[in-house]
Design a protein around this motif. Sequence first.
Motif, PDB file in Angstrom:
ATOM      1  N   LEU A  65      -4.878 -14.534 -11.254  1.00  0.00           N
ATOM      2  CA  LEU A  65      -3.746 -13.610 -11.386  1.00  0.00           C
ATOM      3  C   LEU A  65      -3.609 -12.793 -10.111  1.00  0.00           C
ATOM      4  CD1 LEU A  65      -4.990 -12.314 -14.850  1.00  0.00           C
ATOM      5  CD2 LEU A  65      -3.051 -13.851 -14.568  1.00  0.00           C
ATOM      6  N   TYR A  66      -2.413 -12.255  -9.869  1.00  0.00           N
ATOM      7  CA  TYR A  66      -2.210 -11.364  -8.720  1.00  0.00           C
ATOM      8  C   TYR A  66      -2.845 -10.012  -9.047  1.00  0.00           C
ATOM      9  CZ  TYR A  66       1.063 -14.692  -6.766  1.00  0.00           C
ATOM     10  OH  TYR A  66       1.626 -15.824  -6.234  1.00  0.00           O
ATOM     11  N   GLU A  67      -3.918  -9.690  -8.356  1.00  0.00           N
ATOM     12  CA  GLU A  67      -4.690  -8.492  -8.702  1.00  0.00           C
ATOM     13  C   GLU A  67      -3.955  -7.191  -8.373  1.00  0.00           C
ATOM     14  OE1 GLU A  67      -8.876  -8.718  -8.349  1.00  0.00           O
ATOM     15  OE2 GLU A  67      -8.542 -10.301  -9.805  1.00  0.00           O
ATOM     16  N   SER A  68      -2.989  -7.237  -7.457  1.00  0.00           N
ATOM     17  CA  SER A  68      -2.262  -6.006  -7.115  1.00  0.00           C
ATOM     18  C   SER A  68      -1.043  -5.782  -8.006  1.00  0.00           C
ATOM     19  CB  SER A  68      -1.769  -6.041  -5.682  1.00  0.00           C
ATOM     20  OG  SER A  68      -2.742  -6.487  -4.828  1.00  0.00           O
ATOM     21  N   LEU A  69      -0.815  -6.688  -8.934  1.00  0.00           N
ATOM     22  CA  LEU A  69       0.283  -6.466  -9.880  1.00  0.00           C
ATOM     23  C   LEU A  69      -0.295  -5.941 -11.183  1.00  0.00           C
ATOM     24  CD1 LEU A  69       2.555  -9.652  -9.524  1.00  0.00           C
ATOM     25  CD2 LEU A  69       2.719  -7.498  -8.285  1.00  0.00           C
ATOM     26  N   ASN A 121      -6.563  -8.933   8.630  1.00  0.00           N
ATOM     27  CA  ASN A 121      -7.674  -9.797   8.201  1.00  0.00           C
ATOM     28  C   ASN A 121      -8.636  -9.096   7.256  1.00  0.00           C
ATOM     29  OD1 ASN A 121      -6.646 -11.798   9.728  1.00  0.00           O
ATOM     30  ND2 ASN A 121      -8.188 -11.734  11.330  1.00  0.00           N
ATOM     31  N   SER A 122      -8.819  -7.786   7.449  1.00  0.00           N
ATOM     32  CA  SER A 122      -9.747  -7.077   6.572  1.00  0.00           C
ATOM     33  C   SER A 122      -9.228  -7.107   5.145  1.00  0.00           C
ATOM     34  CB  SER A 122      -9.931  -5.632   7.039  1.00  0.00           C
ATOM     35  OG  SER A 122      -8.676  -5.007   7.131  1.00  0.00           O
ATOM     36  N   SER A 123      -7.929  -6.855   5.014  1.00  0.00           N
ATOM     37  CA  SER A 123      -7.320  -6.871   3.691  1.00  0.00           C
ATOM     38  C   SER A 123      -7.460  -8.263   3.066  1.00  0.00           C
ATOM     39  CB  SER A 123      -5.844  -6.522   3.867  1.00  0.00           C
ATOM     40  OG  SER A 123      -5.337  -5.998   2.712  1.00  0.00           O
ATOM     41  N   HIS A 124      -7.262  -9.273   3.906  1.00  0.00           N
ATOM     42  CA  HIS A 124      -7.345 -10.655   3.463  1.00  0.00           C
ATOM     43  C   HIS A 124      -8.782 -10.986   3.027  1.00  0.00           C
ATOM     44  CE1 HIS A 124      -5.999 -14.712   3.266  1.00  0.00           C
ATOM     45  NE2 HIS A 124      -6.858 -15.138   4.160  1.00  0.00           N
ATOM     46  N   ALA A 125      -9.751 -10.578   3.858  1.00  0.00           N
ATOM     47  CA  ALA A 125     -11.161 -10.879   3.554  1.00  0.00           C
ATOM     48  C   ALA A 125     -11.586 -10.208   2.253  1.00  0.00           C
ATOM     49  CB  ALA A 125     -12.045 -10.410   4.706  1.00  0.00           C
ATOM     50  N   ILE A 126     -11.099  -8.990   2.047  1.00  0.00           N
ATOM     51  CA  ILE A 126     -11.476  -8.274   0.827  1.00  0.00           C
ATOM     52  C   ILE A 126     -10.861  -8.962  -0.394  1.00  0.00           C
ATOM     53  CG2 ILE A 126     -11.298  -6.068  -0.416  1.00  0.00           C
ATOM     54  CD1 ILE A 126     -11.258  -4.788   2.485  1.00  0.00           C
ATOM     55  N   SER A 127      -9.576  -9.343  -0.269  1.00  0.00           N
ATOM     56  CA  SER A 127      -8.941  -9.969  -1.432  1.00  0.00           C
ATOM     57  C   SER A 127      -9.550 -11.342  -1.720  1.00  0.00           C
ATOM     58  CB  SER A 127      -7.430 -10.069  -1.238  1.00  0.00           C
ATOM     59  OG  SER A 127      -7.144 -10.952  -0.189  1.00  0.00           O
ATOM     60  N   MET A 128     -10.119 -11.987  -0.715  1.00  0.00           N
ATOM     61  CA  MET A 128     -10.796 -13.275  -0.926  1.00  0.00           C
ATOM     62  C   MET A 128     -12.182 -13.063  -1.543  1.00  0.00           C
ATOM     63  SD  MET A 128      -9.237 -16.052   0.040  1.00  0.00           S
ATOM     64  CE  MET A 128      -7.914 -16.672   1.032  1.00  0.00           C
ATOM     65  N   GLY A 129     -12.637 -11.828  -1.552  1.00  0.00           N
ATOM     66  CA  GLY A 129     -13.923 -11.504  -2.178  1.00  0.00           C
ATOM     67  C   GLY A 129     -15.128 -12.021  -1.415  1.00  0.00           C
ATOM     68  N   VAL A 130     -15.043 -12.134  -0.093  1.00  0.00           N
ATOM     69  CA  VAL A 130     -16.170 -12.715   0.655  1.00  0.00           C
ATOM     70  C   VAL A 130     -17.421 -11.830   0.634  1.00  0.00           C
ATOM     71  CG1 VAL A 130     -14.932 -14.228   2.241  1.00  0.00           C
ATOM     72  CG2 VAL A 130     -15.258 -11.868   2.864  1.00  0.00           C
ATOM     73  N   VAL A 160      -6.953  -0.061   0.682  1.00  0.00           N
ATOM     74  CA  VAL A 160      -6.729  -1.460   0.347  1.00  0.00           C
ATOM     75  C   VAL A 160      -5.792  -1.523  -0.852  1.00  0.00           C
ATOM     76  CG1 VAL A 160      -7.828  -3.623  -0.314  1.00  0.00           C
ATOM     77  CG2 VAL A 160      -9.032  -1.993   1.126  1.00  0.00           C
ATOM     78  N   ARG A 161      -6.043  -0.665  -1.802  1.00  0.00           N
ATOM     79  CA  ARG A 161      -5.168  -0.595  -2.963  1.00  0.00           C
ATOM     80  C   ARG A 161      -4.661   0.833  -3.063  1.00  0.00           C
ATOM     81  NH1 ARG A 161      -8.442  -2.681  -6.554  1.00  0.00           N
ATOM     82  NH2 ARG A 161      -7.681  -4.776  -6.216  1.00  0.00           N
ATOM     83  N   THR A 162      -3.392   0.972  -3.373  1.00  0.00           N
ATOM     84  CA  THR A 162      -2.813   2.312  -3.338  1.00  0.00           C
ATOM     85  C   THR A 162      -3.267   3.185  -4.510  1.00  0.00           C
ATOM     86  OG1 THR A 162      -0.877   1.378  -4.360  1.00  0.00           O
ATOM     87  CG2 THR A 162      -0.755   1.801  -2.003  1.00  0.00           C
ATOM     88  N   SER A 163      -3.314   2.627  -5.696  1.00  0.00           N
ATOM     89  CA  SER A 163      -3.791   3.442  -6.816  1.00  0.00           C
ATOM     90  C   SER A 163      -4.258   2.545  -7.943  1.00  0.00           C
ATOM     91  CB  SER A 163      -2.698   4.389  -7.294  1.00  0.00           C
ATOM     92  OG  SER A 163      -1.646   3.646  -7.831  1.00  0.00           O
ATOM     93  N   TYR A 164      -4.737   3.179  -8.976  1.00  0.00           N
ATOM     94  CA  TYR A 164      -5.351   2.470 -10.086  1.00  0.00           C
ATOM     95  C   TYR A 164      -4.299   1.928 -11.051  1.00  0.00           C
ATOM     96  CZ  TYR A 164      -8.403   2.114 -14.198  1.00  0.00           C
ATOM     97  OH  TYR A 164      -9.082   1.698 -15.290  1.00  0.00           O
ATOM     98  N   ARG A 165      -3.294   2.749 -11.293  1.00  0.00           N
ATOM     99  CA  ARG A 165      -2.239   2.281 -12.181  1.00  0.00           C
ATOM    100  C   ARG A 165      -0.866   2.628 -11.614  1.00  0.00           C
ATOM    101  NH1 ARG A 165      -1.629   3.304 -17.559  1.00  0.00           N
ATOM    102  NH2 ARG A 165      -3.813   2.978 -17.967  1.00  0.00           N
ATOM    103  N   ARG A 166       0.143   1.915 -12.091  1.00  0.00           N
ATOM    104  CA  ARG A 166       1.487   2.117 -11.581  1.00  0.00           C
ATOM    105  C   ARG A 166       2.089   3.352 -12.239  1.00  0.00           C
ATOM    106  NH1 ARG A 166       6.005  -1.913 -13.481  1.00  0.00           N
ATOM    107  NH2 ARG A 166       5.533  -0.747 -15.336  1.00  0.00           N
ATOM    108  N   THR A 167       2.281   4.398 -11.444  1.00  0.00           N
ATOM    109  CA  THR A 167       2.891   5.616 -11.964  1.00  0.00           C
ATOM    110  C   THR A 167       3.910   6.092 -10.938  1.00  0.00           C
ATOM    111  OG1 THR A 167       1.227   6.942 -10.875  1.00  0.00           O
ATOM    112  CG2 THR A 167       0.798   6.401 -13.179  1.00  0.00           C
ATOM    113  N   LYS A 168       4.730   7.072 -11.346  1.00  0.00           N
ATOM    114  CA  LYS A 168       5.716   7.604 -10.398  1.00  0.00           C
ATOM    115  C   LYS A 168       4.997   8.294  -9.239  1.00  0.00           C
ATOM    116  CE  LYS A 168       9.558   7.832 -13.505  1.00  0.00           C
ATOM    117  NZ  LYS A 168      10.187   8.549 -14.574  1.00  0.00           N
ATOM    118  N   VAL A 169       3.892   9.004  -9.584  1.00  0.00           N
ATOM    119  CA  VAL A 169       3.124   9.687  -8.533  1.00  0.00           C
ATOM    120  C   VAL A 169       2.520   8.644  -7.591  1.00  0.00           C
ATOM    121  CG1 VAL A 169       1.172  11.225  -8.089  1.00  0.00           C
ATOM    122  CG2 VAL A 169       2.622  11.610 -10.083  1.00  0.00           C
ATOM    123  N   GLY A 170       2.029   7.568  -8.181  1.00  0.00           N
ATOM    124  CA  GLY A 170       1.430   6.496  -7.390  1.00  0.00           C
ATOM    125  C   GLY A 170       2.449   5.882  -6.447  1.00  0.00           C
TER     126      GLY A 170
END
Lengths: 250, 491
Positions: A84-88, B89-98, B171-181
Motif C-alpha cells: 500500500l502507499y504508506e503516505s496515503l 535519495n534519502s527519502s527514497h532509501a527510507i521508503s525502501m526500508g533499507v 520524511v513524513r509531514t504528520s501522523y494523520r491527515r488533519t487541517k492543521v497537518g
Amino acid sequence: MIEVKNLVKNFGNKIVLDGISFKASGEIYGLLGPNGSGKSTLMKILAGVIKPTRGIAMVAGFNVLRNSLDVKRVVGYVPETPILYESLTPSEMFDFVGKIRGIPKYELEERIDSLARAFGISEYMDQFIGTLSFGTKQKVSVILSLIHNPSVLILDEAMNGLDARSARIFRELLFEFRNEDKTVIFSTHVLPLAEIICDRIGVIYGGKIIAEGSVDELKELVHEKNLEDVFLKLTESKEEISEILDALRF
Amino acid sequence: MLEVVRIMYKELYYQMLKRNPMLSEEKLIRSTKKFSIKRRIATTSAFFFIFGLFLGGSAILGDRYVISTLSVTLTLITFVFTFYATAVNSSHAISMGVFEPLKFLPLRIQGSYLSQLLILDSIPCFAASIPTISIIATKYPVQSIFLLLWVLLGILVGHTFGLMVLAFFGVRTSYRRTKVGFLRATLKIIGLILFVGGFYALSYFQRYISEKSSEFAQTFWKYSIFFPFSASLIFDWTKNLLVFSVYLILFVLLYNFALKKVWFGIYEPKVFSEIAKPSRFKAGFGGQMTSLVKKDLRLVFRKVSMAVGFFIPFYFILPQIFMAVKTGKFTKELALNLVCMISFFSSVNADIVLRVESKEVEFLRSLPLKKSDFVIGKVISISIVSISSSVIMVGISSLYDTTSILVLPHSIFLPLATSLLTMYLLYRYGSEEIGIPERSTPKTFLLFLANLLLIAIVAIPAIFSKVNGWLVSYSILIAIFLILLYKIFRL
C-alpha cells in the motif's frame, strides 16, 4: 469460474510452476503448499499481475495472457503482504482504487463505510497507512479487494494478522461469496483454517498439484486423520521432521 | 562498516531494477550479481567528466575573471547535484526500508551509514571539475588546489543542505491527515522554497550593501563571500583561506548536527498516541486520471524532501525574474527563455514522480489500469508545477510587456511536450505492463539532450524568424505535442 491448463512459469532457468491444471467454480478452493512451492506465483498469474510462460489460465471467462485488464476488473486480490502507499490514508487509498475501478461515488461511499465498520477501521481512516499496525494494513488490503464486488477472489494468506473478530467476519463473507456462486482461491499455512473454510483443496508441491479433493477425500487418500498429517505426508515431510527433531536433541 | 553500506546500496539498486519491467527475472539476478559500486560510480563519473570537458575548454584561454567564474559554476554544480541527490535519495532509501534489517542486528549503527550511502551517488559529480582543475593546474597550481577544495566543499555543503531539508522538513509531514497537518505541510513547502531562495536573498543583500555603502564597505564587499560565489576568491589567497575555513568549520558542525537529527528520526521515529475518532468515508472529486494525479502529488508533497526536485528550476529562474522585475525589462523573449528553462527540467520532475512508486508498483499492476493511462497521469503530475509557474511568470511578464502574452501557449504546451517526450522515451519498452524504468545518469543526460533539442526546435523560430515567427513556433509546438500524445496513447 477459474480454469487452468498446463500452466508453466519459469523465472530464468528455474521452473516455478510445472504444468499445473485445475478447475474451480462457485467454491472456496484452497491452495496448500510449503514455502516456495509456487502458490503465490500461481495466484499472481490468476490475478493478472504476472504473465505465465506457457499454458492457459481462464478467469471468469477471460484469458490472463490476452485479457489481463478484464481479469483485473473482475478479480479481487489480496497479496501475501499488504502493498500500500504508506503516505496515503486508508480513506485516500480507497478513493484512489475506487476511481481507478470506476465505481460511482455514492456506491463507493456506501460500500467503504460498511466494510470499514465491519473490519473495525473507521477510526483509522484519516491516519497515514505507514503508521498502522500490520493487522490494520491487512484489513485495508482486504477491503481494497472487496470494494468493486468482484466475481473472483484470490486471497494469498489474507487472514494473516487479522484479529479474531475480523477473521470471523471475513470468513462469513467468504461463505456468502461462495453461496452467490462466486469463486475464491484461498491459500494459507494455517491448516485447521483451511479445513474449516475450503470446499476443495489442491496441494501444490514442486510447482505441481500433487493431490486434489475435499478434506475428507484427501484424508482418505493417504489414510490420515487430520489435514496437517495429510499435508506432511503428501509433501514427504513427515519422516523428515522426525529425523530433524532427533538431530536437534542435543 | 563499508560492507554494510555496500549491501544497502546493492539492495537499493536491486529494488530499482526489480521495478523495471524490461528486465526478466533472469536478467535481474544476473545484473544484481554483476553489480559493482565502483563500476557504477566510474560510468556516471565518465559522463560528468565529458560534461566537464566542455566547461574546462574555456579555461585554456580564459583570464583570471573567466577562471573565477568557472570556479563558481563548478562549485554550484557539485552543490546543486549533491543537494538534490541527498534530499531525494534519502527519502527514497527510507521508503525502501533499507535500514530496517539493520535495526535487529547487534551492530552499533550510526548516521555515518546513511551519509556514506547517500554520498556514493554524489561522488561522480566531482568528475565534472577534473578537466578545469587540471587545465588551471598548468597555469596556476595553487589556485587549482583552491578550486579542488571549493568543489569538495560544494559536496559537503550540498550533502549537509540535503540532510537539513530532511531533518527540518521531515520524511513524513504528520501522523494523520488533519487541517492543521495540511497547513503545516503547506508551510513546510513555503519554507522549502524560501530555503532554496535563501542563497539569492544573501547574494542580493551583498549587492545591495555594495551599492549603498561607503568606500570601506565597498572594499570589504568587493568579493563575493557567500557560498558558492565565494569560490571566485581563489586568486585572493588570504581571503580565500579565511572564507573557506569559516565555511568548512560551519558546515562540518552543521553536518554533524543534521546527520544526528536525521538518523535519530530514522532509527527511533516519534511515536504519537492520540484518541482517534471514527470517521465516515467521503469520495473525492474527479475520475481515474484525477485520482492518479492526486495520488502522485500527495506522495510527493507529503515527503517534502522529495519535493526538492520540483523546485530545482526555481534556482535558475528566480534571480532572472527578480532582476527583470527590478529593472522593468521583462520582455517576451525573456519570458520565453524562462519557459524553456522550466520545461528543460521535466526529466528531473519525472525522476521525482517515478521515485514515489516503490514497492507499490506491484499493487498498481493488480488494478485495471492501462500503461498509457498511467503514463499520461505521470505526465500531468510532472507538468502541473511547471505549467502553473510558467503561466504565472508569463502573467507577470505581460504586466511589463503586453506582447509577452504571445508566450502563453508555450507556457502551457512546452512543459507538457517535454514531459511527454521524457515519459515517451522512458516508457517505449515493449511490454504493456506498468513499471518504473531505470533512470541511470547516462539516460538522464540523453533525456536532457532530447528535451534541449525539442525546446530549440520550438523556440528558435519564435526568436529568429522575421515573418510570422511566433505562428511557426506555435504550429511546430502543437504538432510535436499531438505526435507525442498519439505515441503515448499507443504505448
